[in-house]
Design a protein around this motif. Structure first.
Motif, mmCIF file in Angstrom:
data_model
loop_
_atom_site.group_PDB
_atom_site.id
_atom_site.type_symbol
_atom_site.label_atom_id
_atom_site.label_comp_id
_atom_site.label_asym_id
_atom_site.label_seq_id
_atom_site.Cartn_x
_atom_site.Cartn_y
_atom_site.Cartn_z
ATOM 1 N N THR A 282 -21.895 -16.948 -28.452
ATOM 2 C CA THR A 282 -22.270 -16.985 -26.916
ATOM 3 C C THR A 282 -20.895 -16.806 -26.397
ATOM 4 O O THR A 282 -20.807 -15.956 -25.434
ATOM 5 C CB THR A 282 -23.168 -17.829 -26.565
ATOM 6 O OG1 THR A 282 -24.391 -17.929 -27.527
ATOM 7 C CG2 THR A 282 -23.501 -17.644 -25.113
ATOM 8 N N TYR A 283 -20.153 -17.618 -26.450
ATOM 9 C CA TYR A 283 -18.732 -17.648 -26.057
ATOM 10 C C TYR A 283 -17.959 -16.313 -26.242
ATOM 11 O O TYR A 283 -17.286 -15.680 -25.445
ATOM 12 C CB TYR A 283 -17.818 -18.950 -26.534
ATOM 13 C CG TYR A 283 -16.499 -19.005 -26.002
ATOM 14 C CD1 TYR A 283 -16.301 -19.209 -24.598
ATOM 15 C CD2 TYR A 283 -15.576 -18.944 -26.994
ATOM 16 C CE1 TYR A 283 -15.014 -19.113 -24.114
ATOM 17 C CE2 TYR A 283 -14.263 -19.071 -26.361
ATOM 18 C CZ TYR A 283 -14.272 -19.273 -25.061
ATOM 19 O OH TYR A 283 -12.615 -19.408 -24.537
ATOM 20 N N GLN A 284 -18.125 -15.848 -27.725
ATOM 21 C CA GLN A 284 -17.452 -14.400 -28.076
ATOM 22 C C GLN A 284 -17.955 -13.489 -27.079
ATOM 23 O O GLN A 284 -17.141 -12.539 -26.697
ATOM 24 C CB GLN A 284 -17.592 -14.218 -29.456
ATOM 25 C CG GLN A 284 -16.899 -12.961 -29.639
ATOM 26 C CD GLN A 284 -17.282 -12.774 -31.494
ATOM 27 O OE1 GLN A 284 -18.378 -12.815 -31.637
ATOM 28 N NE2 GLN A 284 -16.238 -12.310 -32.050
ATOM 29 N N ASN A 285 -19.263 -13.591 -26.964
ATOM 30 C CA ASN A 285 -19.990 -12.072 -26.365
ATOM 31 C C ASN A 285 -19.459 -12.255 -24.868
ATOM 32 O O ASN A 285 -19.170 -11.295 -24.126
ATOM 33 C CB ASN A 285 -21.328 -12.404 -26.369
ATOM 34 C CG ASN A 285 -22.066 -11.841 -27.609
ATOM 35 O OD1 ASN A 285 -21.066 -11.355 -28.457
ATOM 36 N ND2 ASN A 285 -23.138 -12.126 -27.963
ATOM 37 N N ALA A 286 -19.123 -13.630 -24.145
ATOM 38 C CA ALA A 286 -18.893 -13.688 -22.897
ATOM 39 C C ALA A 286 -17.445 -13.150 -22.484
ATOM 40 O O ALA A 286 -17.151 -12.773 -21.834
ATOM 41 C CB ALA A 286 -18.856 -15.285 -22.519
ATOM 42 N N LEU A 287 -16.547 -13.520 -23.808
ATOM 43 C CA LEU A 287 -15.205 -13.029 -23.713
ATOM 44 C C LEU A 287 -15.097 -11.514 -23.773
ATOM 45 O O LEU A 287 -14.319 -10.873 -22.897
ATOM 46 C CB LEU A 287 -14.557 -13.627 -24.801
ATOM 47 C CG LEU A 287 -14.015 -15.058 -24.825
ATOM 48 C CD1 LEU A 287 -13.344 -15.435 -26.299
ATOM 49 C CD2 LEU A 287 -13.199 -15.215 -23.664
ATOM 50 N N LYS A 288 -16.169 -10.887 -24.456
ATOM 51 C CA LYS A 288 -15.900 -9.470 -24.622
ATOM 52 C C LYS A 288 -16.324 -8.855 -23.386
ATOM 53 O O LYS A 288 -16.051 -7.512 -22.839
ATOM 54 C CB LYS A 288 -16.991 -9.040 -25.651
ATOM 55 C CG LYS A 288 -16.537 -9.552 -27.128
ATOM 56 C CD LYS A 288 -17.723 -8.814 -28.080
ATOM 57 C CE LYS A 288 -17.005 -9.294 -29.665
ATOM 58 N NZ LYS A 288 -18.086 -8.558 -30.402
ATOM 59 N N ASN B 172 -14.163 -17.572 -12.751
ATOM 60 C CA ASN B 172 -15.058 -18.384 -13.055
ATOM 61 C C ASN B 172 -15.910 -18.227 -14.009
ATOM 62 O O ASN B 172 -16.341 -19.155 -14.903
ATOM 63 C CB ASN B 172 -16.197 -18.182 -11.565
ATOM 64 C CG ASN B 172 -15.717 -19.361 -10.431
ATOM 65 O OD1 ASN B 172 -15.675 -20.575 -10.625
ATOM 66 N ND2 ASN B 172 -15.293 -18.772 -9.523
ATOM 67 N N THR B 173 -16.125 -17.071 -14.644
ATOM 68 C CA THR B 173 -16.961 -16.651 -15.721
ATOM 69 C C THR B 173 -16.154 -17.185 -16.974
ATOM 70 O O THR B 173 -16.757 -17.675 -17.939
ATOM 71 C CB THR B 173 -17.139 -15.360 -15.930
ATOM 72 O OG1 THR B 173 -18.061 -14.587 -14.956
ATOM 73 C CG2 THR B 173 -17.799 -15.009 -17.400
ATOM 74 N N PHE B 174 -14.897 -17.128 -17.057
ATOM 75 C CA PHE B 174 -13.974 -17.554 -17.991
ATOM 76 C C PHE B 174 -14.046 -19.088 -18.258
ATOM 77 O O PHE B 174 -14.027 -19.408 -19.331
ATOM 78 C CB PHE B 174 -12.497 -17.189 -17.717
ATOM 79 C CG PHE B 174 -11.594 -17.736 -18.569
ATOM 80 C CD1 PHE B 174 -11.162 -17.006 -19.739
ATOM 81 C CD2 PHE B 174 -10.828 -18.732 -18.250
ATOM 82 C CE1 PHE B 174 -10.351 -17.235 -20.932
ATOM 83 C CE2 PHE B 174 -9.837 -19.221 -19.242
ATOM 84 C CZ PHE B 174 -9.557 -18.509 -20.569
ATOM 85 N N VAL B 175 -14.014 -19.935 -16.906
ATOM 86 C CA VAL B 175 -13.852 -21.180 -17.032
ATOM 87 C C VAL B 175 -15.401 -21.599 -17.708
ATOM 88 O O VAL B 175 -15.405 -22.519 -18.548
ATOM 89 C CB VAL B 175 -13.555 -21.658 -15.600
ATOM 90 C CG1 VAL B 175 -14.002 -23.326 -15.562
ATOM 91 C CG2 VAL B 175 -12.195 -21.513 -15.436
ATOM 92 N N SER B 176 -16.346 -21.278 -16.935
ATOM 93 C CA SER B 176 -17.765 -21.351 -17.071
ATOM 94 C C SER B 176 -18.116 -21.177 -18.761
ATOM 95 O O SER B 176 -18.971 -22.208 -19.418
ATOM 96 C CB SER B 176 -18.780 -20.889 -16.344
ATOM 97 O OG SER B 176 -20.129 -21.019 -16.694
ATOM 98 N N ALA B 177 -17.743 -20.002 -19.360
ATOM 99 C CA ALA B 177 -18.080 -19.912 -20.874
ATOM 100 C C ALA B 177 -17.321 -21.006 -21.371
ATOM 101 O O ALA B 177 -18.071 -21.346 -22.714
ATOM 102 C CB ALA B 177 -17.711 -18.588 -20.983
ATOM 103 N N TYR B 178 -16.115 -21.241 -21.489
ATOM 104 C CA TYR B 178 -15.450 -22.324 -22.207
ATOM 105 C C TYR B 178 -16.408 -23.657 -21.898
ATOM 106 O O TYR B 178 -16.274 -24.321 -22.954
ATOM 107 C CB TYR B 178 -13.937 -22.241 -21.902
ATOM 108 C CG TYR B 178 -13.226 -23.208 -22.561
ATOM 109 C CD1 TYR B 178 -12.962 -23.007 -24.144
ATOM 110 C CD2 TYR B 178 -13.051 -24.545 -22.022
ATOM 111 C CE1 TYR B 178 -12.251 -23.815 -24.867
ATOM 112 C CE2 TYR B 178 -12.227 -25.414 -23.129
ATOM 113 C CZ TYR B 178 -11.865 -25.205 -24.246
ATOM 114 O OH TYR B 178 -11.161 -26.000 -24.923
ATOM 115 N N ASN B 179 -16.383 -23.837 -20.729
ATOM 116 C CA ASN B 179 -17.110 -25.214 -20.521
ATOM 117 C C ASN B 179 -18.529 -25.366 -21.374
ATOM 118 O O ASN B 179 -18.974 -26.451 -21.911
ATOM 119 C CB ASN B 179 -17.234 -25.541 -18.821
ATOM 120 C CG ASN B 179 -15.808 -25.846 -18.382
ATOM 121 O OD1 ASN B 179 -15.043 -25.958 -19.353
ATOM 122 N ND2 ASN B 179 -15.794 -25.796 -17.156
#
Length: 673
Positions: free
Chosen positions: A59-65, A489-496
Motif C-alpha cells: 500500500t505504501y509502495q503504491n502511494a509512492l508510485k 501531505n500524501t507523502f507524510v500520510s502514506a508513511y505514517n
C-alpha cells in the motif's frame, strides 16, 4: 512392512487395555507431538503476519508510485481580460499544464549491431562506459564470454547503465540504457579487440554500428510567465452537403472518389446503389471522412465531413455518371469543361440550381459582337443574382466557366442544345478546412486543431472562441504551491499509515504479573522488520535531489518521537516560494527521496525481495515441522499397536491365572470337607 493403524482391538481380561494404552500415548504425544504443533502454530502466525506486513508495505509502495514528478512540480494557469469596451469575449480558450508521457524525462538507450547467437568475446578484452560527466567504468572480461556474459559483466560493474539483450530476426543485440535520464547523461563507449564493435561516441565520430534507439530527454516543465494571447480564427474540418435527393433515388452508373489532404484517393464501391449504400461505403473506406444522411423534411442530403481539421485536410470529391452530384473541389467552385475561345452558342438555355432554387439562364449578346460567347454566358449568370459569381479561366484545355457560390448551398449547372457542354455541379461547402490562427505576445501562430500544444512550452491551449479587437487576454502560468502541499501531505500520510500498521504488528505489552513474559505482537521479535523500517528512515535523512541541495527538514518534514513524520505547512509554503524547482528535485529527481524509497520498496516487496525470502524460509521451516509431526504420528500409532498387543497378552495371562486360582480355591475347599 505394514502401516500401523493404531486400531488393534483389546482382549477381555481384568485390565482396561484401551484406557491404559490411551493414557500412555497421551503422555508420549504431550512430550513429542505438542511441541511440534506449537512450532507449527508459531510459523503459521509469522507467515500470516508477514503477509499482513507485505500488504501494508505494498500500500505504501503504491502511494509512492502515485507521487510523480508532476506531483511536486505542479503548475497552474489563470486567464484574465484587461480589454475595454462592450464587446469583450468571454474566455476564448482554456489552458492545461501538460503532464502526459511526452513531458517526462527519458534516458538514452543504445543498441548494438546484431551478433550471431553464441558469438564468443575474448578474455582480457575491455570496454569502458562513461555516462555524462562521470568517470568511465572499465569492464574487462575475465574469461571468454558470450553476449550474455558481456551483459552480466557490465551490469555487475555498476557503470551507470543497464545492459540487456534484444533478439530479432537478424541476431542478438546488446542494449544499454542509462540509469539516469536527461540530456546531460549521454553514454560514451570505448572498446577494444573482440569488443571493438560496441564503441559509441555521441558526436558520431568515428562512425559506429551502435545506434541510438531512444534519445535522452529532459523533463518538460511549463514556462512560467505571462502571455498576451489573441485568437483570430478557429480550426475547422471541411464539411460538404449534397443537393436534395429524393428518397429512393438510385445511382446506376459512374464512379465516386474521395481524397483528403495529401492522403491517397479512396475509390468508393457501394454494395447497394442507394444513398444509404453510398454513405455506408464511404464510412467503411479509408477516405478520412465521415458520411451521414440528413433529411430536410422532403429530400435527403449526403453530408461528408473530414475527420481531421486544418487547412491541409481539404476535401476533393470526384464523381462521374450518376455520382457527379457529389463532386466537390477544394476551392468550392464549379468548373466546366474547356471550350475554344471562339466558341459561340445559339439554341437552348442553362438551368442553374443553387440550393433549393432553380434559375433559368437565357444568355444574350451582351458584348454586342453579333454572337453569344462564353463571356456573354458569364455576364448573364451574374445578372441573374442567383447567389453565385461566374468567371472565366483559361488553360491548355481552353476557356472554362467557373461558378463560385456566395454561400454554402450546393450548385448544379445544366444546359440544353448548344449549352449542353456547360455542365458541372458541386456539393455545398458547409465549413471550410482551415487552421486556427492566434498570436502569442505578438507572434503569429497557426495550428491544424483547436488544441494547440507546446507553442508555450509545457502548456496546451484549448481554443473555443475568437477574440475581438477590444480584448486583451493574458494567460498566467505560475507554480502551484497548493499542489505541492497536497503531494507533501500524501507523502507524510502514506508513511505514517505504514508506521502505525507496523507498530501494531510489532507491539510489546509489558506483563502485569511478576515473572511472566511480556505480551508480544507476532512480529515483535523479528529483526527483519526493524531493518526494513530503519532503511526507510535512513532513506529520508540527509541532503537529496540532483546535487544533494536540500533536506526534508528544510521543507518542513521531520520525524517525531513515535517514528511518524510531521509536516510544517508554513515552512513548506515558504520553501516553495523561495525554491520551487529545488523542492521538485528533492522529491522526484533521480536522487530524490521518492525515487530512493521506490527503489527500496522494490527490493523489499519484489518477487526476490526481503519479504519473499523471509516468507519462503518460514514456509520451508513449517514444512520441516509438519513432516516431523507426520513421522511422530506414525511412531505413536506403531507404539499404540505395540502397547495394545503387550497389554492384550498380559490380560490373557492374568485371565489364565485368575481361572487357575479359582480352580485351586475350589479344590482346596473340597479337601477341607
Amino acid at each position: 512392512m505394514a502401516t500401523s493403524t493404531g486400531s488393534i482391538s483389546t482382549s477381555a481380561g481384568p485390565l482396561d487395555v484401551a484406557t491404559l494404552v490411551n493414557q500412555l500415548i497421551a503422555v508420549e504425544s504431550k512430550s513429542k507431538l505438542t511441541p511440534l504443533k506449537n512450532k507449527e502454530s508459531g510459523f503459521n502466525t509469522l507467515i500470516s503476519a508477514y503477509g499482513n506486513l507485505k500488504s501494508a508495505l505494498t500500500t505504501y509502495q503504491n502511494a509512492l508510485k502515485g507521487l510523480t514528478s508532476a506531483s511536486f512540480s505542479s503548475q497552474k494557469t489563470a486567464l484574465s481580460n484587461a480589454g475595454t469596451g462592450t464587446n469583450l469575449t468571454t474566455d476564448p480558450f482554456s489552458a492545461d499544464i501538460n503532464t502526459d508521457e511526452s513531458t517526462k524525462v527519458l534516458a538514452q538507450k543504445l543498441k548494438s549491431a546484431a551478433f550471431p547467437t553464441g558469438k564468443v568475446f575474448n578474455a582480457g578484452d575491455s570496454i569502458a562506459i562513461k555516462v555524462g560527466t562521470n568517470q568511465p567504468t572499465f569492464v574487462t572480461l575475465k574469461a571468454d564470454a558470450t553476449l550474455a556474459g558481456v551483459r552480466d559483466a557490465i551490469n555487475a560493474s555498476k557503470a551507470g547503465v543497464t545492459a540487456s539483450i534484444l533478439t530479432d530476426g537478424s541476431g542478438d543485440h546488446l542494449v544499454l540504457e542509462s540509469n539516469t535520464g536527461g540530456t546531460a547523461n549521454t553514454i560514451k563507449i570505448t572498446a577494444n579487440n573482440s569488443l571493438a564493435s560496441l564503441a559509441y561516441n555521441p558526436s558520431g565520430t568515428p562512425a559506429s554500428t551502435v545506434t541510438q534507439i531512444q534519445a535522452p530527454r529532459d523533463a518538460t516543465k511549463a514556462a512560467s510567465g505571462k502571455y498576451s494571447i489573441g485568437v483570430s480564427q478557429l480550426a475547422q474540418a471541411a464539411k460538404v452537403s449534397s443537393a436534395g435527393i429524393a428518397p429512393g433515388t438510385t445511382f446506376e452508373s459512374g464512379v465516386l472518389a474521395i481524397k483528403t489532404g495529401n492522403g491517397s484517393t479512396a475509390i468508393i464501391k457501394p454494395k447497394t446503389n442507394t444513398l444509404t449504400g453510398i454513405r455506408d461505403a464511404i464510412n467503411a473506406s479509408e477516405a478520412g471522412v465521415n458520411a451521414s444522411i440528413v433529411n430536410d423534411g422532403k429530400n435527403d442530403h449526403l453530408v461528408i465531413t473530414a475527420k481531421d481539421s486544418g487547412a491541409a485536410n481539404n476535401l476533393r470529391i470526384t464523381g462521374t455518371g450518376n455520382f457527379s452530384v457529389f463532386s466537390f473541389d477544394p476551392s468550392g467552385t464549379v468548373t466546366s469543361a474547356g471550350v475554344p475561345s471562339t466558341q459561340t452558342y445559339g439554341a437552348g438555355n442553362l438551368t442553374l440550381q443553387v440550393g433549393g432554387k432553380a434559375f433559368t439562364i437565357n444568355p444574350t449578346d451582351l458584348d454586342n459582337n453579333g454572337s453569344i460567347g462564353l463571356n456573354d454566358v458569364m455576364k448573364s449568370i451574374n445578372n441573374a443574382n442567383a447567389g453565385v459569381t461566374a468567371s472565366i479561366t483559361t488553360d491548355s484545355n481552353g476557356d472554362h466557366l467557373v461558378l463560385t457560390p456566395a454561400g454554402t448551398d450546393p450548385v448544379a449547372l445544366t444546359g440544353t442544345d448548344s449549352y449542353a457542354g456547360l455542365i458541372g455541379s458541386s456539393m455545398g461547402q458547409l465549413s471550410k478546412a482551415q487552421d486556427a490562427k492566434l498570436t502569442i505576445d505578438g507572434v503569429s501562430v497557426t495550428s491544424p486543431t483547436n488544441k494547440v500544444t507546446n507553442v508555450i512550452s509545457g502548456v496546451t491551449l484549448n481554443l473555443s472562441k475568437i477574440t475581438t479587437a477590444a480584448d486583451n487576454f493574458t494567460l498566467s502560468v505560475t507554480n502551484d504551491t497548493s499542489g505541492l502541499s497536497t503531494a507533501a501531505n500524501t507523502f507524510v500520510s502514506a508513511y505514517n499509515t505504514l508506521v502505525k500498521a507496523v507498530s501494531a504488528m510489532t507491539k510489546q505489552t509489558p506483563s502485569t504479573t511478576k515473572g511472566e513474559a511480556n505480551n508480544s505482537a507476532p512480529l515483535g521479535a523479528e529483526s527483519a522488520v526493524k531493518n526494513i523500517m530503519s532503511q526507510l528512515r535512513s532513506a529520508m535523512l540527509g541532503a537529496m535531489g540532483d546535487g544533494g541541495a536540500m533536506t526534508l527538514s528544510q521543507v518542513g518534514i521531520s520525524f517525531q518521537k513515535d517514528g511518524t513524520l510531521a509536516l510544517d505547512a508554513t515552512k513548506l509554503t515558504n520553501a516553495g516560494n523561495k525554491n520551487f524547482e529545488g523542492i521538485s528535485q528533492l522529491f522526484s529527481s533521480e536522487n530524490g527521496v521518492v525515487t530512493k524509497l521506490q527503489k527500496l520498496m522494490d527490493n523489499v516487496v519484489g518477487d526476490s525481495g526481503v519479504l519473499s525470502t523471509k516468507t519462503k524460509g518460514l514456509q520451508a521451516s513449517l514444512k520441516v515441522v509438519t513432516d516431523q509431526q507426520t513421522a511422530v504420528n506414525s511412531r505413536l500409532l506403531t507404539m499404540k499397536d505395540n502397547y495394545t498387543n503387550q497389554f492384550n497378552r498380559l490380560n490373557v495371562t492374568l485371565a489364565t491365572m485368575q481361572s487357575r486360582q479359582s480352580y485351586l480355591t475350589q479344590q482346596l475347599a473340597k479337601l477341607s470337607k
